[in-house]
Design a protein around this motif. Structure first.
Motif, PDB file in Angstrom:
ATOM      1  N   UNK A  54       0.810  -1.209   0.000  1.00  0.00           N
ATOM      2  CA  UNK A  54       0.000   0.000   0.000  1.00  0.00           C
ATOM      3  C   UNK A  54       0.842   1.257   0.000  1.00  0.00           C
ATOM      4  N   UNK A  55       1.175   1.745  -1.186  1.00  0.00           N
ATOM      5  CA  UNK A  55       2.015   2.939  -1.317  1.00  0.00           C
ATOM      6  C   UNK A  55       1.277   4.186  -0.860  1.00  0.00           C
ATOM      7  N   UNK A  56       1.927   4.989  -0.020  1.00  0.00           N
ATOM      8  CA  UNK A  56       1.340   6.265   0.416  1.00  0.00           C
ATOM      9  C   UNK A  56       1.464   7.267  -0.731  1.00  0.00           C
ATOM     10  N   UNK A  57       0.534   7.189  -1.655  1.00  0.00           N
ATOM     11  CA  UNK A  57       0.609   8.049  -2.837  1.00  0.00           C
ATOM     12  C   UNK A  57       0.271   9.504  -2.520  1.00  0.00           C
ATOM     13  N   UNK A  58      -0.255   9.754  -1.311  1.00  0.00           N
ATOM     14  CA  UNK A  58      -0.525  11.144  -0.930  1.00  0.00           C
ATOM     15  C   UNK A  58       0.765  11.922  -0.710  1.00  0.00           C
ATOM     16  N   UNK A  59       1.876  11.218  -0.515  1.00  0.00           N
ATOM     17  CA  UNK A  59       3.178  11.891  -0.463  1.00  0.00           C
ATOM     18  C   UNK A  59       3.966  11.676  -1.743  1.00  0.00           C
ATOM     19  N   UNK A  60       3.471  10.825  -2.645  1.00  0.00           N
ATOM     20  CA  UNK A  60       4.150  10.622  -3.921  1.00  0.00           C
ATOM     21  C   UNK A  60       3.907  11.796  -4.850  1.00  0.00           C
ATOM     22  N   UNK A  61       2.675  12.301  -4.851  1.00  0.00           N
ATOM     23  CA  UNK A  61       2.353  13.506  -5.619  1.00  0.00           C
ATOM     24  C   UNK A  61       1.358  14.325  -4.810  1.00  0.00           C
ATOM     25  N   UNK A  62       1.643  15.610  -4.685  1.00  0.00           N
ATOM     26  CA  UNK A  62       0.922  16.475  -3.757  1.00  0.00           C
ATOM     27  C   UNK A  62       0.430  17.723  -4.486  1.00  0.00           C
ATOM     28  N   UNK A  63      -0.852  18.100  -4.305  1.00  0.00           N
ATOM     29  CA  UNK A  63      -1.343  19.348  -4.902  1.00  0.00           C
ATOM     30  C   UNK A  63      -0.734  20.547  -4.184  1.00  0.00           C
ATOM     31  N   UNK A  89      10.708  19.660  -8.150  1.00  0.00           N
ATOM     32  CA  UNK A  89       9.852  18.627  -8.738  1.00  0.00           C
ATOM     33  C   UNK A  89       8.436  19.112  -9.016  1.00  0.00           C
ATOM     34  N   UNK A  90       8.287  20.399  -9.198  1.00  0.00           N
ATOM     35  CA  UNK A  90       6.961  20.951  -9.478  1.00  0.00           C
ATOM     36  C   UNK A  90       6.558  20.680 -10.921  1.00  0.00           C
ATOM     37  N   UNK A  91       5.317  20.233 -11.093  1.00  0.00           N
ATOM     38  CA  UNK A  91       4.764  19.998 -12.430  1.00  0.00           C
ATOM     39  C   UNK A  91       3.394  20.651 -12.497  1.00  0.00           C
ATOM     40  N   UNK A  92       2.924  20.865 -13.711  1.00  0.00           N
ATOM     41  CA  UNK A  92       1.639  21.546 -13.891  1.00  0.00           C
ATOM     42  C   UNK A  92       0.743  20.751 -14.822  1.00  0.00           C
ATOM     43  N   UNK A  93      -0.496  20.582 -14.393  1.00  0.00           N
ATOM     44  CA  UNK A  93      -1.529  20.032 -15.257  1.00  0.00           C
ATOM     45  C   UNK A  93      -2.436  21.181 -15.660  1.00  0.00           C
ATOM     46  N   UNK A  94      -2.672  21.312 -16.954  1.00  0.00           N
ATOM     47  CA  UNK A  94      -3.405  22.480 -17.463  1.00  0.00           C
ATOM     48  C   UNK A  94      -4.777  22.623 -16.830  1.00  0.00           C
ATOM     49  N   UNK A  95      -5.424  21.498 -16.522  1.00  0.00           N
ATOM     50  CA  UNK A  95      -6.780  21.552 -15.979  1.00  0.00           C
ATOM     51  C   UNK A  95      -6.819  21.523 -14.454  1.00  0.00           C
ATOM     52  N   UNK A  96      -5.853  20.839 -13.816  1.00  0.00           N
ATOM     53  CA  UNK A  96      -5.973  20.600 -12.375  1.00  0.00           C
ATOM     54  C   UNK A  96      -4.967  21.375 -11.534  1.00  0.00           C
ATOM     55  N   UNK A  97      -4.063  22.106 -12.182  1.00  0.00           N
ATOM     56  CA  UNK A  97      -3.208  22.993 -11.421  1.00  0.00           C
ATOM     57  C   UNK A  97      -1.802  22.491 -11.183  1.00  0.00           C
ATOM     58  N   UNK A  98      -1.182  23.001 -10.123  1.00  0.00           N
ATOM     59  CA  UNK A  98       0.218  22.735  -9.826  1.00  0.00           C
ATOM     60  C   UNK A  98       0.345  21.603  -8.809  1.00  0.00           C
ATOM     61  N   UNK A  99       1.330  20.712  -9.058  1.00  0.00           N
ATOM     62  CA  UNK A  99       1.568  19.572  -8.183  1.00  0.00           C
ATOM     63  C   UNK A  99       3.063  19.395  -7.990  1.00  0.00           C
ATOM     64  N   UNK A 100       3.405  18.673  -6.948  1.00  0.00           N
ATOM     65  CA  UNK A 100       4.800  18.364  -6.714  1.00  0.00           C
ATOM     66  C   UNK A 100       4.996  16.878  -6.486  1.00  0.00           C
ATOM     67  N   UNK A 101       5.923  16.276  -7.226  1.00  0.00           N
ATOM     68  CA  UNK A 101       6.314  14.906  -6.931  1.00  0.00           C
ATOM     69  C   UNK A 101       7.205  14.905  -5.695  1.00  0.00           C
ATOM     70  N   UNK A 102       7.248  13.782  -5.015  1.00  0.00           N
ATOM     71  CA  UNK A 102       8.099  13.642  -3.842  1.00  0.00           C
ATOM     72  C   UNK A 102       9.523  14.089  -4.175  1.00  0.00           C
ATOM     73  N   UNK A 103      10.201  14.767  -3.258  1.00  0.00           N
ATOM     74  CA  UNK A 103      11.547  15.272  -3.546  1.00  0.00           C
ATOM     75  C   UNK A 103      12.542  14.223  -4.032  1.00  0.00           C
ATOM     76  N   UNK A 104      12.316  12.950  -3.732  1.00  0.00           N
ATOM     77  CA  UNK A 104      13.223  11.902  -4.189  1.00  0.00           C
ATOM     78  C   UNK A 104      12.883  11.403  -5.593  1.00  0.00           C
ATOM     79  N   UNK A 105      11.860  11.981  -6.211  1.00  0.00           N
ATOM     80  CA  UNK A 105      11.419  11.498  -7.523  1.00  0.00           C
ATOM     81  C   UNK A 105      11.731  12.523  -8.617  1.00  0.00           C
TER      82      UNK A 105
END
Length: 504
Positions: A54-63, A89-105
């Protein structure tokens, strides 16, 4: 006496035999899958990366938008990663906004920005579109929610309502097995045997999943082990009994009992396939006894990374696809139950990277290490597909039991539900987040409807079903019709026309 050959049996005899050893009825629709889909004029492979525990994906990618990030920080408590750590590690989705992948990714985030990787948000095992009211009233829910073994099986079988003996990867393999002209199965695993790759009983023998080992840097090692090459046994007939030959004969010899004889057939086939793979992937040994690879792969895979070693073996199989006579392959690799981070999510006792003075411990620890391994393994594997010229023909995707709770128990997080997953490859419509990324609120007695998708403690109810996720992958792999997809995924009809999530 000749070996009993299940492939030459009459259908009524086969059904009679199967009726003696299983009470699960054979479904004719599954048998007919072998004649569907296609045509297969190109090469394609699916690679399932299962993150057990059960990967804690809430820390894998964060709004990262202000409102959701504030709720994330509040509800995650000691697990929350500071905003400054997402800068690289900031990325942007045109529809859903700005997100950050975990610092180790860092490498995964770069793949996202180069549109070679997508995120599918809030995916999970549900039988129909599900609301908080459905959950509270227990309306058509998957059995044994939040249980590791049950949720793993639900992901693998895609049929939680019924006791089944096949996985969706195996049923897909049943449908596309005619794509391969050689002896090798569509299904290949580098991990422990999984129901995910098990096909229907009607085609189990010609399409049994084959298991290979992880790549090892020792040049005397191979990813398969031949029974006839066990170096501790004496193979010199002049020195006495050849115990190696005795052992091989004992498991492949002819039997009078049909079931025992069929076991011998399967064992014989396994030995033959191991020899086939060994002789295809390696040209032989040099003077020092080192195996020489037929198609050397120059991409460097991270050392000491078990997942990377498995994916290195997958890359070797893909490199030899033409010699093996395959046009469709489904691979299963995994990380063991390490992602079950109830009490050691932040544990740095075994970490090579540790927080320095003033640094937050949340970007280190067990879970951070696991995400770092995943990051390095995925990037190396993608680079290997580029080296082999098949990046548009290989799609890699993650699965896991579930995500974790948004709330922390102080040292980790507990079993959740909806999870975020990654899909990678040249055919992926990357640089985008698919599905509905929920807010980071949790329901409390004071705010019972704070989040209509929180079933409690931040266990988020999935919006995209595991069936829709898998059906999108299967459609790309096989050109399957809606009817064929519905046969592989019995609950897919409950989601109407939304059978394709759109990331391929």
């Amino acid at each position: 006496m000749q070996h009993f050959d299940i492939k030459k049996m009459k259908r009524r005899d086969f059904l009679k035999l199967m009726g003696q050893i299983t009470s699960v009825p054979l479904m004719s629709a599954m048998s007919e899958l072998a004649y569907g889909a296609g045509p297969y004029n190109d090469y394609k492979a699916l690679v399932c990366v299962f993150l057990f525990g059960g990967n804690d994906s809430h820390n894998m990618i964060v709004p990262l938008d202000a409102a959701r990030f504030a709720d994330y920080t509040k509800n995650r408590g000691p697990l929350a990663i500071p905003l400054a750590n997402f800068a690289a590690n900031t990325v942007t989705d045109a529809a859903q906004g700005s997100f950050g992948f975990h610092p180790r990714m860092t490498q995964v985030s770069a793949l996202f920005r180069s549109q070679k990787l997508a995120v599918v948000s809030n995916v999970g095992v549900i039988l129909q579109p599900t609301s908080l009211a459905n959950y509270k009233n227990k309306v058509n829910l998957p059995p044994q929610l939040f249980s590791h073994s049950d949720m793993q099986e639900h992901w693998h079988t895609a049929n939680p309502k019924a006791p089944v003996t096949t996985g969706w990867g195996g049923r897909l393999a049943d449908m596309i097995q005619t794509a391969n002209t050689g002896q090798l199965s569509v299904s290949i695993s580098t991990a422990s045997s999984s129901i995910f790759l098990k096909g229907s009983s009607a085609v189990a023998i010609p399409n049994v999943a084959h298991q290979i080992g992880s790549y090892r840097t020792d040049p005397k090692s191979t990813i398969v082990q031949r029974i006839t090459a066990w170096r501790d046994w004496d193979t010199n007939a002049t020195t006495g009994a050849n115990s190696q030959a005795v052992y091989q004969n004992s498991i492949t010899m002819l039997r009078s009992n049909k079931l025992e004889d069929q076991f011998g057939d399967v064992a014989t086939r396994s030995v033959e396939l191991n020899n086939l793979i060994l002789n295809t992937l390696y040209t032989g040994k040099d003077a020092s006894g080192n195996y020489i690879q037929s198609h050397p792969i120059n991409t460097v895979f991270p050392a000491g990374n078990p997942l990377a070693s498995q994916l290195r073996s997958v890359a070797m199989m893909i490199a030899n696809r033409q010699a093996l006579g395959v046009k469709r392959q489904i691979f299963f690799v995994s990380v063991g139950g390490s992602f079950d981070t109830h009490s050691d999510q932040l544990d740095t006792s075994t970490s090579t990277l540790k927080p320095g003075a003033g640094e937050t411990p949340t970007i280190y620890g067990k879970h951070a290490d696991l995400l770092g391994q995943l990051d390095g393994a995925l990037k190396a594997f993608y680079d290997a597909t580029v080296e082999l010229g098949v990046q548009n023909n290989v799609t890699t995707f993650t699965e896991s039991d579930f995500s974790r709770t948004l709330t922390s128990n102080g040292k980790g997080s507990d079993h959740g539900w909806g999870s975020h997953h990654m899909v990678m490859g040249g055919a992926v419509k990357g640089g985008k987040i698919y599905g509905q990324f929920h807010n980071m609120k949790i329901n409390t007695s004071a705010l019972p409807s704070n989040n209509p998708f929180d079933s409690g403690q931040g266990r988020l109810i999935p919006v995209t079903s595991a069936d829709q996720y898998a059906a999108t992958l299967s459609k790309w792999m096989s050109n399957a019709s809606v009817g064929e997809l519905n046969t592989i995924f019995p609950n897919l009809v409950n989601f109407g026309s939304a059978t394709d999530v759109g990331f391929l």
